[in-house]
Enzyme design. Structure first.
Site, PDB file in Angstrom:
ATOM      1  N   SER A 138     -78.073  -2.474   4.973  1.00 35.45           N
ATOM      2  CA  SER A 138     -77.666  -1.302   4.186  1.00 35.45           C
ATOM      3  C   SER A 138     -76.896  -0.390   5.121  1.00 35.45           C
ATOM      4  O   SER A 138     -76.981  -0.519   6.344  1.00 35.45           O
ATOM      5  CB  SER A 138     -78.928  -0.590   3.686  1.00 35.45           C
ATOM      6  OG  SER A 138     -78.634   0.694   3.209  1.00 35.45           O
ATOM      7  N   TYR A 151     -87.683   2.780   4.787  1.00 32.98           N
ATOM      8  CA  TYR A 151     -86.489   1.979   4.472  1.00 32.98           C
ATOM      9  C   TYR A 151     -85.543   1.960   5.659  1.00 32.98           C
ATOM     10  O   TYR A 151     -85.017   0.908   6.031  1.00 32.98           O
ATOM     11  CB  TYR A 151     -85.813   2.588   3.227  1.00 32.98           C
ATOM     12  CG  TYR A 151     -84.728   1.736   2.605  1.00 32.98           C
ATOM     13  CD1 TYR A 151     -85.041   0.644   1.809  1.00 32.98           C
ATOM     14  CD2 TYR A 151     -83.384   2.053   2.780  1.00 32.98           C
ATOM     15  CE1 TYR A 151     -84.042  -0.118   1.206  1.00 32.98           C
ATOM     16  CE2 TYR A 151     -82.383   1.298   2.186  1.00 32.98           C
ATOM     17  CZ  TYR A 151     -82.719   0.208   1.396  1.00 32.98           C
ATOM     18  OH  TYR A 151     -81.728  -0.540   0.805  1.00 32.98           O
TER      19      TYR A 151
END
Ligand code: NAD
Length: 255
Positions: A138, A151
């Site tokens: 990401s 995350y």
């Protein structure tokens, strides 16, 4: 026939990648916990004359990961491309982040990436043919974001493990990559918009404009097709890009 197993393959990014690799002539394995959706996708592809199976694979379970790869080998006899993509998002202010939610995030993103990549590595090494292991990272593999400490931890981690596996895999022809998209409108992101609005005390429009797309150069979402195109490109890389993270971020976090 070349083969591809994609975790989280029943929805969003994974689904687009499954469809693309099937269209590229790969025998695909839709590996997901959502069996109705995984089976429906496999059926849709086989109805078009493409090769697809669905397997129930909770990526945090060593047993389910190994048995899903065994099913791939029984069905197709090879393991050429694997995408460790399954993921969830749980956002909370850091001081309120429950340890139980941290553990859920680690089970899927960290344990899952390790178990899936190791299962792929074992089979690619044993075959003598090598293969490609692709992680879905990401933009959060490079930057930090409010409410997303676990995350960020996990997505930085997958970019790291890809580099280590690239070193260890080279002699067996095993190449690794991390595809790092910025925000894409998938169910995972649609869910976060109201949650972030609630936690940050702003409107949903402000979440999209001022948080999700603020640091892009053009205010655009990345798309699932962008990721699928990148995966198809990496499937033909002969090692020049091994270990690298590819940023699909509309200019956010340029190198
Ligand atoms: P999504 O919610 O559309 O799809 C995720 C899939 O993973 C679902 O089919 C779900 O059933 C499956 N899944 C969940 N837990 C699982 C488990 N334990 N084992 C196996 N499968 C499981 O989400 P998405 O947006 O397509 O996200 C896919 C990946 O892309 C994730 O790793 C996510 O972090 C990453 N990512 C998403 C974006 C984005 O903006 N959407 C951006 C960058 C990275």
């Amino acid at each position: 026939m070349k083969t591809a197993l994609i975790t989280g393959g029943a929805s969003g990014i994974g689904k687009a990648c499954v469809i693309r690799m099937a269209q590229e002539g790969y025998g695909v394995v839709v590996a997901d916990v959502n069996m109705p959706a995984a089976e429906a996708l496999a059926e849709e592809l086989t109805a078009k004359g493409l090769a697809a199976i669905a397997v129930h694979m909770d990526v945090s379970s060593e047993e389910e990961v190994e048995s899903g790869f065994d099913k791939m080998m029984e069905t197709y006899g090879s393991c050429d491309l694997v995408m460790s993509n399954a993921g969830i998002q749980i956002v909370h202010p850091f001081d309120e982040y429950p340890f139980s939610d941290w553990k859920k995030m680690m089970a899927i993103h960290a344990d899952g990436a390790f178990l899936v990549a190791r299962a792929a590595f074992r089979r690619m090494k044993a075959s003598g043919k090598g293969g490609r292991i692709v992680f879905t990272g990401s933009v959060q593999s490079f930057v930090g974001s409010k409410l997303k400490e676990p995350y960020n931890f996990a997505k930085h981690g997958v970019a790291g493990i890809a580099k280590a596996i690239a070193r260890e895999g080279a002699e067996y022809g095993i190449y690794t990559y991390t595809i790092c998209p910025s925000f894409i409108k998938t169910p995972l992101v649609e869910k976060q918009i109201p949650e972030q609005a609630r936690d940050l005390g702003i409107t949903e429009e402000e979440v999209v404009k001022n948080i999700m797309l603020r640091d892009t150069v053009d205010g655009q979402f990345t798309t699932v097709e962008d990721v699928a195109n990148t995966l198809a490109f990496l499937a033909n890389d002969q090692g020049a890009l091994t270990g690298q993270s590819l940023r699909l971020t509309h200019g956010w976090a340029m190198m």
